[in-house]
Scaffold this motif. Structure first.
Motif, PDB file in Angstrom:
ATOM      1  N   MET A   1      22.357 -22.481  32.333  1.00  0.00           N
ATOM      2  CA  MET A   1      20.922 -22.552  32.366  1.00  0.00           C
ATOM      3  C   MET A   1      20.496 -23.028  33.755  1.00  0.00           C
ATOM      4  O   MET A   1      21.030 -23.982  34.294  1.00  0.00           O
ATOM      5  N   LYS A   2      19.516 -22.330  34.328  1.00  0.00           N
ATOM      6  CA  LYS A   2      19.003 -22.712  35.644  1.00  0.00           C
ATOM      7  C   LYS A   2      18.021 -23.868  35.478  1.00  0.00           C
ATOM      8  O   LYS A   2      17.169 -23.867  34.588  1.00  0.00           O
ATOM      9  N   LEU A   3      18.152 -24.864  36.353  1.00  0.00           N
ATOM     10  CA  LEU A   3      17.296 -26.039  36.317  1.00  0.00           C
ATOM     11  C   LEU A   3      16.515 -26.157  37.613  1.00  0.00           C
ATOM     12  O   LEU A   3      16.998 -25.790  38.687  1.00  0.00           O
ATOM     13  N   ILE A   4      15.295 -26.690  37.497  1.00  0.00           N
ATOM     14  CA  ILE A   4      14.487 -27.041  38.663  1.00  0.00           C
ATOM     15  C   ILE A   4      14.221 -28.538  38.562  1.00  0.00           C
ATOM     16  O   ILE A   4      13.885 -29.048  37.499  1.00  0.00           O
ATOM     17  N   ASP A   5      14.377 -29.225  39.678  1.00  0.00           N
ATOM     18  CA  ASP A   5      14.186 -30.669  39.695  1.00  0.00           C
ATOM     19  C   ASP A   5      12.702 -30.992  39.848  1.00  0.00           C
ATOM     20  O   ASP A   5      12.139 -30.875  40.929  1.00  0.00           O
ATOM     21  N   CYS A   6      12.049 -31.392  38.764  1.00  0.00           N
ATOM     22  CA  CYS A   6      10.645 -31.798  38.798  1.00  0.00           C
ATOM     23  C   CYS A   6      10.565 -33.174  39.469  1.00  0.00           C
ATOM     24  O   CYS A   6      11.282 -34.091  39.058  1.00  0.00           O
ATOM     25  N   PRO A   7       9.718 -33.342  40.491  1.00  0.00           N
ATOM     26  CA  PRO A   7       9.621 -34.640  41.159  1.00  0.00           C
ATOM     27  C   PRO A   7       9.179 -35.777  40.235  1.00  0.00           C
ATOM     28  O   PRO A   7       9.457 -36.930  40.514  1.00  0.00           O
ATOM     29  N   LEU A   8       8.523 -35.461  39.133  1.00  0.00           N
ATOM     30  CA  LEU A   8       8.051 -36.506  38.218  1.00  0.00           C
ATOM     31  C   LEU A   8       9.078 -36.910  37.174  1.00  0.00           C
ATOM     32  O   LEU A   8       9.255 -38.092  36.893  1.00  0.00           O
ATOM     33  N   ILE A   9       9.751 -35.903  36.573  1.00  0.00           N
ATOM     34  CA  ILE A   9      10.613 -36.224  35.431  1.00  0.00           C
ATOM     35  C   ILE A   9      12.045 -35.733  35.546  1.00  0.00           C
ATOM     36  O   ILE A   9      12.805 -35.839  34.594  1.00  0.00           O
ATOM     37  N   GLY A  10      12.418 -35.206  36.700  1.00  0.00           N
ATOM     38  CA  GLY A  10      13.803 -34.813  36.903  1.00  0.00           C
ATOM     39  C   GLY A  10      14.090 -33.365  36.527  1.00  0.00           C
ATOM     40  O   GLY A  10      13.181 -32.563  36.348  1.00  0.00           O
ATOM     41  N   PRO A  11      15.370 -33.015  36.401  1.00  0.00           N
ATOM     42  CA  PRO A  11      15.777 -31.633  36.144  1.00  0.00           C
ATOM     43  C   PRO A  11      15.233 -31.108  34.812  1.00  0.00           C
ATOM     44  O   PRO A  11      15.366 -31.764  33.781  1.00  0.00           O
ATOM     45  N   ARG A  12      14.635 -29.913  34.885  1.00  0.00           N
ATOM     46  CA  ARG A  12      14.064 -29.268  33.702  1.00  0.00           C
ATOM     47  C   ARG A  12      14.433 -27.792  33.725  1.00  0.00           C
ATOM     48  O   ARG A  12      14.654 -27.208  34.787  1.00  0.00           O
ATOM     49  N   PRO A  13      14.490 -27.123  32.543  1.00  0.00           N
ATOM     50  CA  PRO A  13      14.807 -25.694  32.496  1.00  0.00           C
ATOM     51  C   PRO A  13      13.752 -24.869  33.236  1.00  0.00           C
ATOM     52  O   PRO A  13      12.559 -25.164  33.173  1.00  0.00           O
ATOM     53  N   VAL A  14      14.198 -23.827  33.899  1.00  0.00           N
ATOM     54  CA  VAL A  14      13.296 -22.979  34.677  1.00  0.00           C
ATOM     55  C   VAL A  14      12.207 -22.354  33.796  1.00  0.00           C
ATOM     56  O   VAL A  14      11.116 -22.046  34.284  1.00  0.00           O
ATOM     57  N   ALA A  15      12.447 -22.208  32.508  1.00  0.00           N
ATOM     58  CA  ALA A  15      11.454 -21.626  31.596  1.00  0.00           C
ATOM     59  C   ALA A  15      10.187 -22.476  31.502  1.00  0.00           C
ATOM     60  O   ALA A  15       9.135 -21.989  31.081  1.00  0.00           O
ATOM     61  N   GLU A  16      10.256 -23.741  31.901  1.00  0.00           N
ATOM     62  CA  GLU A  16       9.089 -24.611  31.864  1.00  0.00           C
ATOM     63  C   GLU A  16       8.197 -24.450  33.097  1.00  0.00           C
ATOM     64  O   GLU A  16       7.130 -25.041  33.174  1.00  0.00           O
ATOM     65  N   PHE A  17       8.612 -23.637  34.065  1.00  0.00           N
ATOM     66  CA  PHE A  17       7.902 -23.507  35.328  1.00  0.00           C
ATOM     67  C   PHE A  17       7.284 -22.124  35.476  1.00  0.00           C
ATOM     68  O   PHE A  17       7.793 -21.146  34.934  1.00  0.00           O
ATOM     69  N   VAL A  18       6.197 -22.074  36.240  1.00  0.00           N
ATOM     70  CA  VAL A  18       5.530 -20.818  36.562  1.00  0.00           C
ATOM     71  C   VAL A  18       5.495 -20.696  38.083  1.00  0.00           C
ATOM     72  O   VAL A  18       5.065 -21.632  38.776  1.00  0.00           O
ATOM     73  N   TYR A  19       5.937 -19.549  38.592  1.00  0.00           N
ATOM     74  CA  TYR A  19       5.952 -19.296  40.033  1.00  0.00           C
ATOM     75  C   TYR A  19       4.519 -19.148  40.530  1.00  0.00           C
ATOM     76  O   TYR A  19       3.719 -18.431  39.950  1.00  0.00           O
TER      77      TYR A  19
END
Length: 92
Positions: free
Chosen positions: A1-19
């Protein structure tokens, strides 16, 4: 699973993000001519490499700037908008 590091809460799944697109400086619409505005709207560097991009983390309602290697689709670094602006804005 690809993760993006959210500056507020840490690593989260890419599905939670919108480009949100490439992070770049917009010319002053009141001061630029039609040619400069057309260049901003229609011309982008689409070649592979390290890009700065806007991403929106839906659960926290947070916009962030990510540095991503588009050649291998790997996130290198993420930062808050405030941190990115402190580094010199969109063209840094």
């Amino acid at each position: 699973m690809k993760l993006i590091d959210c500056p507020l809460i840490g690593p989260r799944p890419v599905a939670e993000f919108v480009y949100g697109g490439a992070w770049r400086s917009m010319p002053d619409p009141e001061a630029c001519n039609d040619r400069a505005w057309a260049h901003y709207v229609f011309h982008r560097d689409g070649g592979p490499g390290i890009k700065r991009e806007l991403w929106y983390h839906s659960p926290s309602g947070t916009w962030l700037v990510a540095e991503r290697d588009t050649l291998c689709d790997r996130f290198l670094h993420t930062m808050s908008l405030a941190e990115a602006m402190a580094q010199g804005g969109a063209d840094a």
